[in-house]
Design a protein around this motif. Structure first.
Motif, short mmCIF file in Angstrom:
data_model
loop_
_atom_site.label_atom_id
_atom_site.label_comp_id
_atom_site.label_asym_id
_atom_site.label_seq_id
_atom_site.Cartn_x
_atom_site.Cartn_y
_atom_site.Cartn_z
N HIS A 76 -70.80 102.72 100.70
CA HIS A 76 -71.02 101.80 101.69
C HIS A 76 -72.55 101.38 101.56
O HIS A 76 -72.99 100.21 101.68
N ASN A 77 -73.32 102.64 101.61
CA ASN A 77 -74.73 102.42 101.61
C ASN A 77 -75.22 101.82 100.41
O ASN A 77 -76.64 101.18 100.41
N THR B 258 -69.99 96.17 106.20
CA THR B 258 -71.36 97.07 106.22
C THR B 258 -72.30 96.50 105.66
O THR B 258 -73.48 96.80 105.64
N ALA B 259 -72.04 95.44 104.54
CA ALA B 259 -73.00 95.42 103.49
C ALA B 259 -74.35 94.75 104.21
O ALA B 259 -75.58 94.83 103.68
N LYS B 260 -74.33 94.12 105.33
CA LYS B 260 -75.23 93.33 106.09
C LYS B 260 -75.89 93.98 106.96
O LYS B 260 -76.78 93.79 107.78
N LEU C 251 -76.69 97.87 106.66
CA LEU C 251 -77.28 98.97 106.33
C LEU C 251 -78.39 99.59 106.75
O LEU C 251 -79.23 98.89 107.07
N ASP D 267 -68.81 94.30 98.93
CA ASP D 267 -69.41 93.12 99.97
C ASP D 267 -68.54 93.06 101.02
O ASP D 267 -67.27 92.65 100.92
N ARG E 147 -74.08 99.49 98.70
CA ARG E 147 -73.49 98.21 98.52
C ARG E 147 -72.54 97.99 97.55
O ARG E 147 -72.68 96.88 96.99
N CYS F 43 -73.30 101.54 112.27
CA CYS F 43 -74.11 100.47 111.55
C CYS F 43 -75.56 100.58 112.01
O CYS F 43 -75.73 100.84 113.05
#
Length: 98
Positions: free
Chosen positions: A31-32, A40-42, A44, A37, A34, A10
């Motif tokens: 993942h990239n 990994t969402a926060k 990227l 949720d 989004r 990440c």
């Protein structure tokens, strides 16, 4: 059915371990983008750094759980394909023979 266990690096330098039955490039894109949720969402963008493929989902689930419980150093040894170092990096230390 093939199942891929993967590790993402990440943006913050942390690692995320997951598994997917779909094409790994598509999963990384999700993942990239989004799409979900979650962890990994926060953090990227994420970068794919490791994969293993399994024929049985039960084996992939067991491996994902195993890797998730590992220390950062042990995950980094796996990413580097340094399999010989893995036993010495367990949280309890190497097992000595008696």
């Amino acid at each position: 059915m093939e199942v891929t266990v993967y590790i993402l690096r990440c943006r913050d330098g942390s690692y995320y371990t997951g598994l997917t039955k779909q094409n790994i490039e598509a999963r990384v894109w999700e993942h990239n983008a989004r799409i979900y949720d979650g962890y990994t969402a926060k953090r990227l963008p994420v970068e794919l750094v490791f994969t293993e493929t399994y024929d049985r989902i039960i084996d992939a689930i067991a491996r994902e759980r195993q890797i998730t419980g590992w220390s950062r150093r042990k995950k980094e040894a796996l990413i580097a394909l340094n399999y010989e170092a893995l036993p010495g990096l367990s949280k309890r230390g190497p097992v000595s023979a008696k």
